[in-house]
Design a protein around this motif. Structure first.
Motif, PDB file in Angstrom:
ATOM      1  N   ASP A  81      15.524  -0.067   8.112  1.00  0.00           N
ATOM      2  CA  ASP A  81      16.418  -1.211   7.954  1.00  0.00           C
ATOM      3  C   ASP A  81      15.650  -2.478   7.591  1.00  0.00           C
ATOM      4  OD1 ASP A  81      18.575   0.419   8.554  1.00  0.00           O
ATOM      5  OD2 ASP A  81      18.708  -0.237  10.646  1.00  0.00           O
ATOM      6  N   CYS A  82      14.562  -2.742   8.298  1.00  0.00           N
ATOM      7  CA  CYS A  82      13.787  -3.966   8.053  1.00  0.00           C
ATOM      8  C   CYS A  82      13.070  -3.915   6.708  1.00  0.00           C
ATOM      9  CB  CYS A  82      12.797  -4.207   9.185  1.00  0.00           C
ATOM     10  SG  CYS A  82      13.574  -4.799  10.708  1.00  0.00           S
ATOM     11  N   LEU A  83      12.553  -2.756   6.340  1.00  0.00           N
ATOM     12  CA  LEU A  83      11.863  -2.636   5.056  1.00  0.00           C
ATOM     13  C   LEU A  83      12.810  -2.856   3.886  1.00  0.00           C
ATOM     14  CD1 LEU A  83       9.485   0.405   5.662  1.00  0.00           C
ATOM     15  CD2 LEU A  83       8.845  -2.022   5.490  1.00  0.00           C
ATOM     16  N   THR A  84      14.020  -2.364   3.994  1.00  0.00           N
ATOM     17  CA  THR A  84      14.962  -2.522   2.883  1.00  0.00           C
ATOM     18  C   THR A  84      15.517  -3.945   2.801  1.00  0.00           C
ATOM     19  OG1 THR A  84      16.777  -1.631   4.227  1.00  0.00           O
ATOM     20  CG2 THR A  84      15.605  -0.088   2.781  1.00  0.00           C
ATOM     21  N   GLU A  85      15.245  -4.759   3.796  1.00  0.00           N
ATOM     22  CA  GLU A  85      15.670  -6.161   3.778  1.00  0.00           C
ATOM     23  C   GLU A  85      14.570  -7.100   3.290  1.00  0.00           C
ATOM     24  OE1 GLU A  85      17.149  -7.010   7.694  1.00  0.00           O
ATOM     25  OE2 GLU A  85      18.828  -5.621   7.473  1.00  0.00           O
ATOM     26  N   LEU A  86      13.363  -6.578   3.026  1.00  0.00           N
ATOM     27  CA  LEU A  86      12.280  -7.433   2.539  1.00  0.00           C
ATOM     28  C   LEU A  86      12.654  -8.038   1.193  1.00  0.00           C
ATOM     29  CD1 LEU A  86       9.106  -5.271   3.348  1.00  0.00           C
ATOM     30  CD2 LEU A  86       9.918  -7.302   4.574  1.00  0.00           C
ATOM     31  N   SER A  87      12.262  -9.292   0.984  1.00  0.00           N
ATOM     32  CA  SER A  87      12.575  -9.954  -0.272  1.00  0.00           C
ATOM     33  C   SER A  87      11.318 -10.473  -0.974  1.00  0.00           C
ATOM     34  CB  SER A  87      13.564 -11.100  -0.033  1.00  0.00           C
ATOM     35  OG  SER A  87      13.022 -12.025   0.881  1.00  0.00           O
ATOM     36  N   ASP A  88      10.142 -10.076  -0.489  1.00  0.00           N
ATOM     37  CA  ASP A  88       8.880 -10.417  -1.138  1.00  0.00           C
ATOM     38  C   ASP A  88       8.178  -9.120  -1.526  1.00  0.00           C
ATOM     39  OD1 ASP A  88       9.124 -13.218  -0.721  1.00  0.00           O
ATOM     40  OD2 ASP A  88       8.413 -12.980   1.341  1.00  0.00           O
ATOM     41  N   ASP A  89       7.475  -9.144  -2.650  1.00  0.00           N
ATOM     42  CA  ASP A  89       6.736  -7.962  -3.079  1.00  0.00           C
ATOM     43  C   ASP A  89       5.742  -7.559  -2.001  1.00  0.00           C
ATOM     44  OD1 ASP A  89       8.045  -7.788  -5.499  1.00  0.00           O
ATOM     45  OD2 ASP A  89       6.571  -9.002  -6.561  1.00  0.00           O
ATOM     46  N   THR A  90       5.820  -6.309  -1.580  1.00  0.00           N
ATOM     47  CA  THR A  90       5.005  -5.808  -0.471  1.00  0.00           C
ATOM     48  C   THR A  90       4.501  -4.415  -0.803  1.00  0.00           C
ATOM     49  OG1 THR A  90       6.383  -7.059   1.087  1.00  0.00           O
ATOM     50  CG2 THR A  90       5.006  -5.302   2.003  1.00  0.00           C
ATOM     51  N   ARG A  91       3.226  -4.219  -0.573  1.00  0.00           N
ATOM     52  CA  ARG A  91       2.612  -2.893  -0.740  1.00  0.00           C
ATOM     53  C   ARG A  91       2.088  -2.451   0.617  1.00  0.00           C
ATOM     54  NH1 ARG A  91      -0.693  -0.925  -5.491  1.00  0.00           N
ATOM     55  NH2 ARG A  91      -0.999   1.230  -4.867  1.00  0.00           N
ATOM     56  N   ILE A  92       2.518  -1.272   1.052  1.00  0.00           N
ATOM     57  CA  ILE A  92       2.037  -0.699   2.305  1.00  0.00           C
ATOM     58  C   ILE A  92       1.086   0.437   1.948  1.00  0.00           C
ATOM     59  CG2 ILE A  92       2.656   0.528   4.411  1.00  0.00           C
ATOM     60  CD1 ILE A  92       5.356  -0.947   4.315  1.00  0.00           C
ATOM     61  N   ILE A  93      -0.119   0.341   2.469  1.00  0.00           N
ATOM     62  CA  ILE A  93      -1.113   1.395   2.299  1.00  0.00           C
ATOM     63  C   ILE A  93      -1.209   2.110   3.636  1.00  0.00           C
ATOM     64  CG2 ILE A  93      -3.510   1.960   1.748  1.00  0.00           C
ATOM     65  CD1 ILE A  93      -3.567  -0.793   0.238  1.00  0.00           C
ATOM     66  N   LEU A  94      -0.793   3.358   3.665  1.00  0.00           N
ATOM     67  CA  LEU A  94      -0.792   4.144   4.890  1.00  0.00           C
ATOM     68  C   LEU A  94      -1.898   5.185   4.777  1.00  0.00           C
ATOM     69  CD1 LEU A  94       0.321   4.997   7.607  1.00  0.00           C
ATOM     70  CD2 LEU A  94       2.187   6.162   6.428  1.00  0.00           C
ATOM     71  N   ASP A  95      -2.964   4.982   5.549  1.00  0.00           N
ATOM     72  CA  ASP A  95      -4.148   5.838   5.495  1.00  0.00           C
ATOM     73  C   ASP A  95      -4.178   6.731   6.732  1.00  0.00           C
ATOM     74  OD1 ASP A  95      -6.634   7.023   5.380  1.00  0.00           O
ATOM     75  OD2 ASP A  95      -7.708   5.170   4.929  1.00  0.00           O
ATOM     76  N   ILE A  96      -3.906   8.002   6.510  1.00  0.00           N
ATOM     77  CA  ILE A  96      -3.895   8.985   7.601  1.00  0.00           C
ATOM     78  C   ILE A  96      -5.201   9.775   7.632  1.00  0.00           C
ATOM     79  CG2 ILE A  96      -2.627  10.990   8.537  1.00  0.00           C
ATOM     80  CD1 ILE A  96      -0.167  10.016   7.092  1.00  0.00           C
ATOM     81  N   SER A  97      -6.075   9.545   6.673  1.00  0.00           N
ATOM     82  CA  SER A  97      -7.245  10.397   6.467  1.00  0.00           C
ATOM     83  C   SER A  97      -8.195  10.471   7.663  1.00  0.00           C
ATOM     84  CB  SER A  97      -8.009   9.953   5.217  1.00  0.00           C
ATOM     85  OG  SER A  97      -8.560   8.665   5.389  1.00  0.00           O
ATOM     86  N   LEU A 109      -0.022   6.295  -0.049  1.00  0.00           N
ATOM     87  CA  LEU A 109      -0.318   7.202   1.062  1.00  0.00           C
ATOM     88  C   LEU A 109      -1.666   7.851   0.810  1.00  0.00           C
ATOM     89  CD1 LEU A 109       0.524   8.627   3.685  1.00  0.00           C
ATOM     90  CD2 LEU A 109       1.723  10.316   2.258  1.00  0.00           C
ATOM     91  N   ILE A 110      -2.548   7.730   1.794  1.00  0.00           N
ATOM     92  CA  ILE A 110      -3.875   8.349   1.717  1.00  0.00           C
ATOM     93  C   ILE A 110      -3.944   9.400   2.814  1.00  0.00           C
ATOM     94  CG2 ILE A 110      -6.357   7.977   1.852  1.00  0.00           C
ATOM     95  CD1 ILE A 110      -5.752   5.002   1.105  1.00  0.00           C
ATOM     96  N   GLU A 111      -4.093  10.649   2.390  1.00  0.00           N
ATOM     97  CA  GLU A 111      -4.177  11.758   3.330  1.00  0.00           C
ATOM     98  C   GLU A 111      -5.539  12.425   3.201  1.00  0.00           C
ATOM     99  OE1 GLU A 111      -0.170  13.793   4.066  1.00  0.00           O
ATOM    100  OE2 GLU A 111      -0.198  13.399   1.907  1.00  0.00           O
TER     101      GLU A 111
END
Length: 91
Positions: free
Chosen positions: A40-56, A88-90
């Motif tokens: 819900d909160c992510l779909t309400e963002l109004s600024d360009d945002t990049r999430i880097i999710l590193d699970i490695s 996504l970094i795996e």
């Protein structure tokens, strides 16, 4: 563009990841700290945002599972938002 990097190995609990995201992305105080509320909160963002999710470098199997589910939720939010990207970094 705002860039938020989640290094899975830096977190011990699901709640810590949600606290970090809430602070980095400026979620409202009523943020529920669960995957549904995250979407819900992510779909309400109004600024360009990049999430880097590193699970490695994440070693805990339960945390790996949770972060993979989180990646799915973020990916779903990317599909609904013009402002959001996921890397996504795996292992």
């Amino acid at each position: 563009m705002k860039i938020v990097r989640i290094n899975g190995g830096d977190f011990d609990t699901e709640g810590e990841v949600h606290d970090y995201l809430s602070e980095e992305l400026g979620f409202p105080s009523y943020y529920g700290k669960n995957l549904s509320a995250l979407y819900d909160c992510l779909t309400e963002l109004s600024d360009d945002t990049r999430i880097i999710l590193d699970i490695s470098e994440t070693e805990d199997d339960d945390m790996i599972d949770y972060l993979q589910r989180m990646a799915e939720v973020i990916s779903d939010a990317v599909d609904e938002s013009d402002y959001l990207e996921l890397e996504l970094i795996e292992a």
